[in-house]
Design an enzyme around this catalytic site. Structure first.
Site, PDB file in Angstrom:
ATOM      1  N   HIS A  94      27.486  27.545  -4.860  1.00 55.67           N
ATOM      2  CA  HIS A  94      29.047  27.196  -4.487  1.00 55.67           C
ATOM      3  C   HIS A  94      29.157  26.786  -3.086  1.00 55.67           C
ATOM      4  O   HIS A  94      29.917  25.948  -2.840  1.00 55.67           O
ATOM      5  CB  HIS A  94      29.900  28.250  -4.971  1.00 55.67           C
ATOM      6  CG  HIS A  94      30.198  28.476  -6.484  1.00 55.67           C
ATOM      7  ND1 HIS A  94      29.162  28.994  -7.285  1.00 55.67           N
ATOM      8  CD2 HIS A  94      31.085  28.269  -7.114  1.00 55.67           C
ATOM      9  CE1 HIS A  94      29.557  29.110  -8.359  1.00 55.67           C
ATOM     10  NE2 HIS A  94      30.850  28.707  -8.178  1.00 55.67           N
TER      11      HIS A  94
ATOM     12  N   LYS B 162      30.934  38.168 -15.347  1.00 50.80           N
ATOM     13  CA  LYS B 162      31.230  39.388 -15.833  1.00 50.80           C
ATOM     14  C   LYS B 162      32.280  39.967 -14.702  1.00 50.80           C
ATOM     15  O   LYS B 162      32.030  39.572 -13.802  1.00 50.80           O
ATOM     16  CB  LYS B 162      30.054  40.296 -15.876  1.00 50.80           C
ATOM     17  CG  LYS B 162      29.281  40.578 -14.630  1.00 50.80           C
ATOM     18  CD  LYS B 162      28.077  41.505 -15.117  1.00 50.80           C
ATOM     19  CE  LYS B 162      27.298  41.882 -13.786  1.00 50.80           C
ATOM     20  NZ  LYS B 162      26.256  42.656 -14.172  1.00 50.80           N
TER      21      LYS B 162
END
Length: 196
Positions: A38, A106
């Site tokens: 990212h 998650k």
């Protein structure tokens, strides 16, 4: 709650019909990306440099796979499980601008992601933690790997998925988050159990 089967590239209109609690299975390309990927992508975008993959309509999985190298140099997936997504919260807007339609991980994400989901038309999908071997069964093959120099978990893995899931819609495009609802219920229970 409804169950959906989607193929990549994902369409915004399909993501906007999803609601928290719906179950999704994905077929097609699923890219992994964690913290370092990212960060590197944001740097490339800021420098107006091309990205290594076309992420339009993509599903991006916050995961660090364990892959094994074959004798011919290709890779095979051993296991893959979700990593904690909140670390990628600073990239919520970048993800939307890239045209990504589903983020898988998650633990959920926070308000920036929830707002970006509504603005750009992407959803957050909860993968079952502790089920890395089961999730790997939904991956037919590894197409390739990018930025392996970042390390196996931080590289971008292009995975070919078939009915990858079940994935539960944890954050939708309508401003709803199962994580926020759980938090509110937990605080309500604390107030009931320990009145002031």
């Amino acid at each position: 709650m409804a169950t959906y089967h989607f193929s990549t590239p994902l369409r915004e209109e399909d993501m906007r019909k999803l609601h928290i609690g719906d179950v999704v299975y994905l077929t097609g390309h699923v890219f992994t990306a964690r913290d370092m990927a990212h960060l590197k992508i944001r740097g490339l975008l800021e420098d107006k440099q091309p990205l290594p993959k076309d992420f339009t309509g993509a599903a991006v999985f916050h995961a660090g796979p364990v892959a094994l190298k074959n004798a011919d140099g290709s890779w095979r997936l051993n296991v893959i499980g979700p990593t904690t997504s909140i670390r990628m919260e600073p990239y919520a807007d970048v993800v939307g601008k890239m045209g990504i339609r589903a983020v898988i991980g998650k633990g959920g994400m926070d308000t920036d992601t929830l707002q970006a989901c509504s603005k750009y038309g992407y959803v957050y999908l909860q993968a079952a933690p502790g089920c890395a071997a089961k999730l790997a069964r939904g991956i037919e093959r590894i197409n390739d790997v990018t930025w392996f120099e970042l390390g196996m978990p931080e590289a971008i893995w292009d995975l070919q998925a078939k009915d990858f899931g079940p994935l539960v819609v944890g954050m939708d495009t309508h401003g709803q988050s199962i994580y926020q609802k759980l938090k509110e219920l937990a605080f309500q229970k604390i107030d009931e159990t320990y009145p002031a």
